[in-house]
Write a protein that holds these residues in place. Structure first.
Motif, mmCIF file in Angstrom:
data_model
loop_
_atom_site.group_PDB
_atom_site.id
_atom_site.type_symbol
_atom_site.label_atom_id
_atom_site.label_comp_id
_atom_site.label_asym_id
_atom_site.label_seq_id
_atom_site.Cartn_x
_atom_site.Cartn_y
_atom_site.Cartn_z
ATOM 1 N N ALA A 237 41.145 35.008 57.466
ATOM 2 C CA ALA A 237 41.701 34.578 55.924
ATOM 3 C C ALA A 237 40.993 33.146 55.891
ATOM 4 O O ALA A 237 40.771 32.427 56.898
ATOM 5 C CB ALA A 237 42.758 34.517 55.546
ATOM 6 N N ARG A 238 40.631 32.913 54.689
ATOM 7 C CA ARG A 238 40.476 31.436 54.118
ATOM 8 C C ARG A 238 41.277 31.187 52.647
ATOM 9 O O ARG A 238 41.541 32.054 52.080
ATOM 10 C CB ARG A 238 39.002 31.428 54.002
ATOM 11 C CG ARG A 238 38.236 32.305 52.932
ATOM 12 C CD ARG A 238 36.619 32.218 52.998
ATOM 13 N NE ARG A 238 36.407 33.337 52.050
ATOM 14 C CZ ARG A 238 36.009 33.140 50.738
ATOM 15 N NH1 ARG A 238 36.483 32.076 50.143
ATOM 16 N NH2 ARG A 238 35.476 34.328 50.105
ATOM 17 N N LYS A 239 41.359 29.905 52.481
ATOM 18 C CA LYS A 239 41.926 29.484 51.216
ATOM 19 C C LYS A 239 41.014 29.266 50.190
ATOM 20 O O LYS A 239 40.027 28.275 50.572
ATOM 21 C CB LYS A 239 42.985 28.190 51.469
ATOM 22 C CG LYS A 239 44.303 28.639 52.236
ATOM 23 C CD LYS A 239 44.988 27.223 52.119
ATOM 24 C CE LYS A 239 46.256 27.579 53.012
ATOM 25 N NZ LYS A 239 47.162 26.354 52.818
ATOM 26 N N HIS A 240 41.272 29.344 48.804
ATOM 27 C CA HIS A 240 40.653 28.656 47.875
ATOM 28 C C HIS A 240 41.605 28.704 46.488
ATOM 29 O O HIS A 240 42.670 29.159 46.423
ATOM 30 C CB HIS A 240 39.292 29.443 47.199
ATOM 31 C CG HIS A 240 39.602 30.863 46.937
ATOM 32 N ND1 HIS A 240 40.016 30.946 45.462
ATOM 33 C CD2 HIS A 240 39.710 31.906 47.301
ATOM 34 C CE1 HIS A 240 40.084 32.141 45.124
ATOM 35 N NE2 HIS A 240 39.805 32.926 46.345
ATOM 36 N N THR A 241 41.054 27.662 45.576
ATOM 37 C CA THR A 241 42.077 27.272 44.300
ATOM 38 C C THR A 241 41.285 27.855 43.263
ATOM 39 O O THR A 241 41.925 27.538 41.761
ATOM 40 C CB THR A 241 42.454 26.002 44.495
ATOM 41 O OG1 THR A 241 41.016 25.110 44.405
ATOM 42 C CG2 THR A 241 43.091 25.479 45.570
ATOM 43 N N ASP A 242 40.138 28.741 43.154
ATOM 44 C CA ASP A 242 39.779 29.153 42.096
ATOM 45 C C ASP A 242 40.308 30.672 41.748
ATOM 46 O O ASP A 242 39.844 31.591 42.080
ATOM 47 C CB ASP A 242 38.344 29.412 42.380
ATOM 48 C CG ASP A 242 37.315 29.940 41.183
ATOM 49 O OD1 ASP A 242 38.031 30.133 40.044
ATOM 50 O OD2 ASP A 242 36.185 29.841 41.097
ATOM 51 N N PHE A 243 41.463 30.267 40.641
ATOM 52 C CA PHE A 243 42.103 31.614 40.391
ATOM 53 C C PHE A 243 41.205 32.620 39.545
ATOM 54 O O PHE A 243 41.620 33.922 39.376
ATOM 55 C CB PHE A 243 43.149 31.142 39.274
ATOM 56 C CG PHE A 243 44.175 30.362 40.275
ATOM 57 C CD1 PHE A 243 44.686 28.986 39.891
ATOM 58 C CD2 PHE A 243 44.781 30.827 41.499
ATOM 59 C CE1 PHE A 243 45.536 28.389 40.518
ATOM 60 C CE2 PHE A 243 45.503 29.940 42.163
ATOM 61 C CZ PHE A 243 46.073 28.841 41.713
ATOM 62 N N SER A 244 40.090 32.173 39.069
ATOM 63 C CA SER A 244 38.936 33.081 38.422
ATOM 64 C C SER A 244 38.547 34.181 39.264
ATOM 65 O O SER A 244 37.915 35.111 38.724
ATOM 66 C CB SER A 244 38.086 32.485 37.596
ATOM 67 O OG SER A 244 37.175 31.833 38.482
ATOM 68 N N LYS A 245 38.612 33.918 40.723
ATOM 69 C CA LYS A 245 37.970 34.539 41.738
ATOM 70 C C LYS A 245 39.093 35.577 42.576
ATOM 71 O O LYS A 245 38.695 35.928 43.601
ATOM 72 C CB LYS A 245 37.032 33.719 42.636
ATOM 73 C CG LYS A 245 35.779 33.187 41.990
ATOM 74 C CD LYS A 245 35.117 32.540 42.774
ATOM 75 C CE LYS A 245 33.971 31.883 42.182
ATOM 76 N NZ LYS A 245 32.950 31.152 43.151
ATOM 77 N N ILE A 246 40.108 35.682 41.974
ATOM 78 C CA ILE A 246 40.965 36.570 42.726
ATOM 79 C C ILE A 246 40.646 37.851 42.665
ATOM 80 O O ILE A 246 40.087 38.466 41.585
ATOM 81 C CB ILE A 246 42.418 36.454 41.881
ATOM 82 C CG1 ILE A 246 43.012 35.200 42.059
ATOM 83 C CG2 ILE A 246 43.423 37.710 42.664
ATOM 84 C CD1 ILE A 246 44.241 34.690 41.082
ATOM 85 N N ARG A 247 40.905 38.504 43.778
ATOM 86 C CA ARG A 247 40.420 40.144 44.102
ATOM 87 C C ARG A 247 41.574 40.821 44.430
ATOM 88 O O ARG A 247 42.684 40.158 45.278
ATOM 89 C CB ARG A 247 39.367 39.887 45.208
ATOM 90 C CG ARG A 247 37.941 39.388 44.423
ATOM 91 C CD ARG A 247 36.863 39.379 45.762
ATOM 92 N NE ARG A 247 36.451 40.572 45.958
ATOM 93 C CZ ARG A 247 35.237 40.819 46.715
ATOM 94 N NH1 ARG A 247 34.779 39.767 47.288
ATOM 95 N NH2 ARG A 247 34.971 42.151 46.813
ATOM 96 N N THR A 248 41.457 41.895 44.261
ATOM 97 C CA THR A 248 42.385 42.976 45.096
ATOM 98 C C THR A 248 42.545 42.686 46.695
ATOM 99 O O THR A 248 41.554 42.805 47.453
ATOM 100 C CB THR A 248 41.933 44.478 44.993
ATOM 101 O OG1 THR A 248 41.948 44.768 43.813
ATOM 102 C CG2 THR A 248 42.961 45.420 45.678
ATOM 103 N N GLY A 249 43.879 42.802 46.996
ATOM 104 C CA GLY A 249 44.304 42.238 48.513
ATOM 105 C C GLY A 249 44.368 40.986 48.742
ATOM 106 O O GLY A 249 44.682 40.334 49.643
ATOM 107 N N ASP A 250 44.130 39.929 47.678
ATOM 108 C CA ASP A 250 44.192 38.408 47.912
ATOM 109 C C ASP A 250 45.774 38.144 47.901
ATOM 110 O O ASP A 250 46.707 38.846 47.062
ATOM 111 C CB ASP A 250 43.715 37.647 46.835
ATOM 112 C CG ASP A 250 42.020 37.738 47.034
ATOM 113 O OD1 ASP A 250 41.412 37.093 46.124
ATOM 114 O OD2 ASP A 250 41.575 37.987 48.084
ATOM 115 N N ILE A 251 46.159 37.118 48.682
ATOM 116 C CA ILE A 251 47.454 36.480 48.597
ATOM 117 C C ILE A 251 47.613 35.214 47.605
ATOM 118 O O ILE A 251 46.726 34.541 47.868
ATOM 119 C CB ILE A 251 48.102 36.396 50.040
ATOM 120 C CG1 ILE A 251 48.047 37.525 50.857
ATOM 121 C CG2 ILE A 251 49.410 35.719 49.829
ATOM 122 C CD1 ILE A 251 48.281 37.411 52.496
#
Length: 306
Positions: A237-251
């Motif tokens: 896994a990796r972290k990011h803070t771009d909420f516009s790129k949220i995908r199915t399965g993301d936490i």
């Protein structure tokens, strides 16, 4: 002078006699060679009372779990705990026995096509290994599993103790560079049978994660990690803070870094999530708007490659 020599000889004789006498030490402590032990079903251990030659009378508090014979030999019968007591005159000495069932190192694994995994059995020896679907996941005589094609197979280990042990193998066809969000969704929804709506889930529930950022988590984080592993296996896994790129399965870490949810679906105005420790239970299907995520969200953990 002669008197002095005679006196010296007397002292010498006393010294030699004293040296020849045995030195009296402290009595040896009487005790069992073990006060606790762990055994697998079918295995044995012999207990001994040290520090005395007196014969002990042996007893088991739970003969259905562990028996003991007149020589102190303990035999594990079934999983549980039992206390073995050795009685000598008015004294008694105890050993706590914990009995475990033989087991495989994994009951469920997820592999990508072409990957392998080594299954091992503890507590007994393997007599044979077999796959119910060799075309999906094959296993050799040493328990090495090889993923062949997408699907589910069950690997059975027949132990020399006459018992069988199973491991469910899920084989994913997609490589890490071609993950399908549709398949990720299916894999997550399939976990509803294991974690049904309303199931108790609090901060005392822990799950060890394969994602790598954290070793595991309690409560809401632990639940999200468990569902994540079901869909992504051992992908990092990796972290990011771009909420516009949220995908199915993301936490998504929400509520000002106090609550974790895992995304089931992404819609035009927000996401549908699954979560643990939501009113102290498991909940599937809550809608969270993008505006709420923007205002109280902290970061996203994704296992899709960049």
């Amino acid at each position: 002078m002669k008197a002095f020599k005679r006196l010296a000889l007397v002292f010498l004789a006393v010294f030699l006699i004293a040296g020849a006498l045995p030195i009296q030490g402290e009595a040896a402590e009487v005790k069992l060679n073990k006060t606790k032990a762990a055994l697998y079903v079918g295995k044995s251990i012999t207990l001994q009372v040290k520090g005395t030659s007196a014969k002990a009378k042996w007893e088991s508090s739970r003969k259905s779990v562990a028996t003991v014979n007149s020589q102190g030999k303990v035999t594990a019968k079934k999983a549980g705990t039992a206390v073995i007591t050795a009685k000598i005159k008015s004294s008694s000495f105890q050993c706590r026995i914990t009995v475990k069932n033989p087991c495989l190192n994994k009951k469920e694994i997820t592999l990508s096509k072409g990957k392998t995994f080594q299954l091992k059995i503890t507590g007994t020896s393997a007599k044979s290994w077999k796959s119910n679907k060799p075309s999906v996941a094959a296993v050799n005589k040493n328990g090495k599993v090889t993923a062949k094609k997408a699907g589910t197979a069950v690997i059975t280990c027949n132990g020399k103790n006459g018992k069988s042990y199973k491991c469910k193998v899920r084989v994913k066809s997609k490589s890490s560079s071609g993950l399908s969000e549709k398949q990720v969704y299916k894999d997550m929804i399939a976990m509803k049978s294991k974690y049904p709506e309303g199931m108790s889930w609090t901060n005392s529930n822990y799950y060890g994660w394969k994602g790598g950022i954290y070793s595991g988590g309690y409560g809401c984080a632990g639940f999200a990690f468990a569902i994540s592993d079901a869909a992504f296996g051992s992908l990092p896994a990796r972290k990011h803070t771009d909420f516009s790129k949220i995908r199915t399965g993301d936490i998504v870490r929400m509520d000002y870094n106090t609550h974790s949810v895992i995304v089931l679906e992404v819609k035009d105005n927000g996401v549908v999530v699954a979560e643990g420790n939501y009113n102290r239970s498991v909940h599937w299907g809550r809608n969270i708007s993008f505006s709420e995520i923007q205002s109280s969200g902290t970061y996203v953990m994704t296992r899709y490659p960049q």
